[in-house]
Design a protein around this motif. Structure first.
Motif, PDB file in Angstrom:
ATOM      1  N   TYR A 279     -16.575  79.737  28.838  1.00  0.00           N
ATOM      2  CA  TYR A 279     -17.543  80.178  27.816  1.00  0.00           C
ATOM      3  C   TYR A 279     -17.968  78.994  26.942  1.00  0.00           C
ATOM      4  O   TYR A 279     -19.164  78.836  26.613  1.00  0.00           O
ATOM      5  CB  TYR A 279     -16.913  81.252  26.925  1.00  0.00           C
ATOM      6  N   ASN A 280     -16.997  78.147  26.574  1.00  0.00           N
ATOM      7  CA  ASN A 280     -17.318  77.000  25.735  1.00  0.00           C
ATOM      8  C   ASN A 280     -18.170  75.987  26.499  1.00  0.00           C
ATOM      9  O   ASN A 280     -19.096  75.386  25.933  1.00  0.00           O
ATOM     10  CB  ASN A 280     -16.037  76.331  25.231  1.00  0.00           C
ATOM     11  N   ASP A 281     -17.858  75.792  27.772  1.00  0.00           N
ATOM     12  CA  ASP A 281     -18.646  74.855  28.578  1.00  0.00           C
ATOM     13  C   ASP A 281     -20.097  75.315  28.703  1.00  0.00           C
ATOM     14  O   ASP A 281     -21.011  74.489  28.758  1.00  0.00           O
ATOM     15  CB  ASP A 281     -18.039  74.716  29.985  1.00  0.00           C
ATOM     16  N   LEU A 282     -20.308  76.625  28.731  1.00  0.00           N
ATOM     17  CA  LEU A 282     -21.660  77.172  28.864  1.00  0.00           C
ATOM     18  C   LEU A 282     -22.385  77.242  27.518  1.00  0.00           C
ATOM     19  O   LEU A 282     -23.561  77.603  27.473  1.00  0.00           O
ATOM     20  CB  LEU A 282     -21.605  78.570  29.483  1.00  0.00           C
ATOM     21  N   GLY A 283     -21.700  76.881  26.436  1.00  0.00           N
ATOM     22  CA  GLY A 283     -22.334  76.878  25.112  1.00  0.00           C
ATOM     23  C   GLY A 283     -22.650  78.273  24.594  1.00  0.00           C
ATOM     24  O   GLY A 283     -23.661  78.468  23.899  1.00  0.00           O
ATOM     25  N   LEU A 284     -21.778  79.228  24.867  1.00  0.00           N
ATOM     26  CA  LEU A 284     -22.066  80.611  24.473  1.00  0.00           C
ATOM     27  C   LEU A 284     -21.955  80.832  22.966  1.00  0.00           C
ATOM     28  O   LEU A 284     -22.607  81.746  22.431  1.00  0.00           O
ATOM     29  CB  LEU A 284     -21.119  81.567  25.205  1.00  0.00           C
ATOM     30  N   GLU A 285     -21.175  80.006  22.259  1.00  0.00           N
ATOM     31  CA  GLU A 285     -21.099  80.199  20.806  1.00  0.00           C
ATOM     32  C   GLU A 285     -22.446  79.904  20.160  1.00  0.00           C
ATOM     33  O   GLU A 285     -22.909  80.656  19.290  1.00  0.00           O
ATOM     34  CB  GLU A 285     -20.007  79.309  20.204  1.00  0.00           C
ATOM     35  N   GLY A 286     -23.087  78.826  20.583  1.00  0.00           N
ATOM     36  CA  GLY A 286     -24.414  78.522  20.057  1.00  0.00           C
ATOM     37  C   GLY A 286     -25.421  79.587  20.442  1.00  0.00           C
ATOM     38  O   GLY A 286     -26.307  79.948  19.651  1.00  0.00           O
ATOM     39  N   ASP A 287     -25.304  80.097  21.687  1.00  0.00           N
ATOM     40  CA  ASP A 287     -26.205  81.165  22.130  1.00  0.00           C
ATOM     41  C   ASP A 287     -26.047  82.420  21.258  1.00  0.00           C
ATOM     42  O   ASP A 287     -27.038  83.102  20.964  1.00  0.00           O
ATOM     43  CB  ASP A 287     -25.924  81.520  23.593  1.00  0.00           C
ATOM     44  N   PHE A 288     -24.795  82.701  20.871  1.00  0.00           N
ATOM     45  CA  PHE A 288     -24.589  83.898  20.051  1.00  0.00           C
ATOM     46  C   PHE A 288     -25.247  83.752  18.688  1.00  0.00           C
ATOM     47  O   PHE A 288     -25.882  84.687  18.199  1.00  0.00           O
ATOM     48  CB  PHE A 288     -23.100  84.192  19.874  1.00  0.00           C
ATOM     49  N   HIS A 289     -25.096  82.614  18.052  1.00  0.00           N
ATOM     50  CA  HIS A 289     -25.685  82.428  16.731  1.00  0.00           C
ATOM     51  C   HIS A 289     -27.217  82.490  16.803  1.00  0.00           C
ATOM     52  O   HIS A 289     -27.868  83.018  15.884  1.00  0.00           O
ATOM     53  CB  HIS A 289     -25.231  81.092  16.125  1.00  0.00           C
ATOM     54  N   GLN A 290     -27.781  81.972  17.890  1.00  0.00           N
ATOM     55  CA  GLN A 290     -29.226  82.094  18.075  1.00  0.00           C
ATOM     56  C   GLN A 290     -29.622  83.561  18.266  1.00  0.00           C
ATOM     57  O   GLN A 290     -30.617  84.033  17.694  1.00  0.00           O
ATOM     58  CB  GLN A 290     -29.661  81.266  19.288  1.00  0.00           C
ATOM     59  N   TYR A 291     -28.826  84.272  19.067  1.00  0.00           N
ATOM     60  CA  TYR A 291     -29.086  85.711  19.266  1.00  0.00           C
ATOM     61  C   TYR A 291     -28.979  86.473  17.945  1.00  0.00           C
ATOM     62  O   TYR A 291     -29.778  87.369  17.659  1.00  0.00           O
ATOM     63  CB  TYR A 291     -28.087  86.294  20.273  1.00  0.00           C
ATOM     64  N   GLU A 292     -28.020  86.085  17.118  1.00  0.00           N
ATOM     65  CA  GLU A 292     -27.801  86.758  15.848  1.00  0.00           C
ATOM     66  C   GLU A 292     -29.045  86.663  14.959  1.00  0.00           C
ATOM     67  O   GLU A 292     -29.477  87.651  14.348  1.00  0.00           O
ATOM     68  CB  GLU A 292     -26.591  86.139  15.158  1.00  0.00           C
ATOM     69  N   GLU A 293     -29.639  85.483  14.902  1.00  0.00           N
ATOM     70  CA  GLU A 293     -30.843  85.295  14.091  1.00  0.00           C
ATOM     71  C   GLU A 293     -32.012  86.099  14.661  1.00  0.00           C
ATOM     72  O   GLU A 293     -32.785  86.717  13.908  1.00  0.00           O
ATOM     73  CB  GLU A 293     -31.194  83.805  14.024  1.00  0.00           C
ATOM     74  N   GLU A 294     -32.161  86.083  15.969  1.00  0.00           N
ATOM     75  CA  GLU A 294     -33.254  86.825  16.599  1.00  0.00           C
ATOM     76  C   GLU A 294     -33.074  88.332  16.397  1.00  0.00           C
ATOM     77  O   GLU A 294     -34.052  89.063  16.156  1.00  0.00           O
ATOM     78  CB  GLU A 294     -33.315  86.501  18.094  1.00  0.00           C
ATOM     79  N   ALA A 295     -31.837  88.805  16.494  1.00  0.00           N
ATOM     80  CA  ALA A 295     -31.574  90.238  16.309  1.00  0.00           C
ATOM     81  C   ALA A 295     -31.941  90.679  14.894  1.00  0.00           C
ATOM     82  O   ALA A 295     -32.550  91.739  14.701  1.00  0.00           O
ATOM     83  CB  ALA A 295     -30.102  90.538  16.589  1.00  0.00           C
TER      84      ALA A 295
END
Length: 546
Positions: free
Chosen positions: A493-509
């Motif tokens: 998950y960390n290698d795929l950068g999912l933490e950054g993806d989540f924070h971006q999703y959070e703003e869009e949501a």
């Protein structure tokens, strides 16, 4: 002897017969007249005696009133006492009617007594009208009106209030047929038991109302359904153990919604009764959630719930918890029926709870069938569509949609477009709630979602971004009850950068939800309502709504 037979007799005999007839008729007439005079004399004496008794009673009552009040107070209360005296002819039939109707309820029971009492209202009313139509009664009524004109406004208001209050009490005691014909306490009795004042704090108000809400269910187990004491104690323990607890966010949201509707439409706070009803509806939501939790714990094999052993883990419960989950859900509809069965919105309220309950069970089905119990692991089941549906139906509909829709139903919102748009907004909020929980468990927590092979936002996103080698690593390690396998998935998950993806999703949501709540379809809802909900969801990173 008839006239035809008389015509056959000789003329002299006929004369004798006619003379006898005339004498006999005169004798009968004299006797009847004498009897009538005697009856009238007896009636006159009886009326005179009755009038004397009434007069003596009035004199005794007046003397007692004078002695009780004192001469000065008695003289001052003269007009009011005259009114009561003028109404005296009506006391006997009214009191007799009350005793008769009340006796019917005792002898025949609440249901039949109520029906028979309503039928007997006809002759009782006829008797009262007959008294009013008599000359004496008309004179009495005229005297009452004349005396009332001499009373000041305060006394007039007091007399009118007392009259209407007495009328209501008589109807309530003599004609009420109970709730559904049972011997359970009537719905209006529940209203009378609402506290006169609730604590100002929302959570404190909820806890203050809890005993009455639970009693709504338990108090009828023995008198209505003839269940033994041990069943009563079991049901009480079931509700005490599972319904309270947690932060009560869903239930409190109902109260907040109702308060904002009242403020927006009528510019004042909820009254005590309306607030009690809002809290009762909030507890219905919490009770529905408790039924989901009890069933979910059995199916998932969980050990703890809200810092205590799961209900099914108790030795005296075990697999009974399956039926207990069904019972808890049925208790919701019993509370709705007993508290709101006479409301114009009751049918729509009941339909709302039924629909949301059904949708939630569909969401649970999607969650449970995320993988087959008999086939090899299939990561292709972890799709964006399945995850969105789980988030919407398993979480959003009863956590967000239901509390707000309750306020809409109670406040008369009937526009279908408003409910459809609310469903859209609720689904968006539910997705964020679920995504945040998945993020905390998969990246910040112990990885229980990973070892349990749950369909999460993280695994769906990982499968969308993973290459062949990374997908193979997921296939080998996801859903494996091994700390090393969990660590491998977390590293991926960390290698795929999912933490950054989540924070971006959070703003869009957040932006998408803000846009959706401004829809014209929601114009009937208070403007600040969704600000409260959004604040609870996005400002609380613990996502306490789950």
């Amino acid at each position: 002897m008839d006239d035809a037979e008389v015509d056959l007799l000789p003329e002299d005999v006929v004369k004798v017969v006619d003379k006898a007839r005339s004498r006999g008729g005169a004798a009968v007439g004299d006797a009847a007249g004498g009897l009538k005079e005697k009856v009238e004399a007896v009636e006159a004496k009886a009326q005179e005696a009755l009038a004397g008794l009434i007069h003596e009673g009035q004199e005794m009552a007046a003397g007692g009133a004078r002695k009780l009040l004192g001469d000065a107070a008695y003289e001052k209360a003269g007009p009011q006492l005259e009114v009561l005296g003028a109404l005296q002819p009506f006391f006997v039939p009214v009191i007799g009617g009350v005793v008769l109707l009340g006796g019917l309820r005792v002898v025949l029971g609440p249901r039949m007594g109520g029906r028979a009492g309503k039928l007997l209202c006809v002759p009782v009313l006829a008797l009262a009208l007959g008294l009013l139509s008599s000359d004496e009664a008309s004179a009495d009524v005229s005297a009452v009106l004349a005396l009332a004109l001499r009373l000041d406004d305060v006394v007039k208001l007091a007399v009118a209030s007392a009259f209407f209050a007495a009328t209501y009490l008589v109807a309530d005691l003599c004609l009420g047929a109970g709730d559904g014909g049972s011997s359970a306490p009537r719905r209006r009795d529940l209203f009378r038991r609402y506290p006169r004042k609730l604590p100002p704090g929302r959570k404190e108000a909820f806890l203050h109302m809890l005993p009455l809400v639970l009693q709504t269910v338990t108090e009828e187990l023995e008198p209505v359904f003839a269940l033994p004491l041990d069943v009563y104690e079991y049901v009480k323990a079931l509700m005490d153990y599972n319904v309270p607890g947690g932060q009560l966010d869903r239930g409190i949201m109902v109260l907040e919604c109702m308060e904002q509707f009242e403020q927006a439409r009528r510019f004042h706070k909820l009254g005590v009764e309306a607030r009690c009803q809002a809290v009762t509806l909030g507890w219905c939501v919490e009770m529905l959630q408790a039924s989901f939790f009890v069933a979910d714990d059995v199916m998932s094999g969980a050990n703890m719930r809200r810092a205590q052993p799961c209900w099914y883990k108790r030795p005296d419960v075990a697999q009974n918890a399956v039926n207990d989950a069904v019972l808890l859900k049925n208790f919701v509809f019993r509370v709705l029926q007993r508290h709101f069965g006479d409301k114009p919105y009751y049918a729509r309220l009941q339909d709302l709870f039924l629909t949301v309950s059904y949708q939630t069970h569909l969401g649970v089905l999607l969650y449970l069938t995320r993988q087959s119990y008999t086939s090899p692991k299939d990561l292709n089941r972890f799709t964006q569509e399945r995850w969105s549906s789980i988030a919407k139906y398993r979480i959003a509909m009863y956590s967000v949609y239901l509390p707000i829709a309750i306020g809409m139903v109670v406040n008369g919102v009937t526009d279908d477009a408003a409910y459809q748009q609310l469903e859209v907004v609720s689904a968006q909020m539910g997705e964020y709630i679920q995504a945040h929980e998945d993020y905390l468990s998969g990246l910040r927590g112990r990885g229980g979602d990973i070892s349990s092979s749950k369909c999460t936002w993280l695994v769906v996103k990982a499968l969308q971004k993973a290459g062949m080698d990374q997908r193979r690593a997921l296939q080998q390690n996801y859903g494996v009850m091994d700390p090393a396998a969990v660590a491998t998935v977390k590293a991926l998950y960390n290698d795929l950068g999912l933490e950054g993806d989540f924070h971006q999703y959070e703003e869009e949501a957040y932006r998408n939800i803000k846009k959706s709540v401004r829809s014209p379809a929601l114009r009937e809802l208070p403007k600040g309502l969704f600000d409260t909900v959004l604040g609870a969801i996005f400002n609380n990173k613990s996502s306490h709504l789950t």
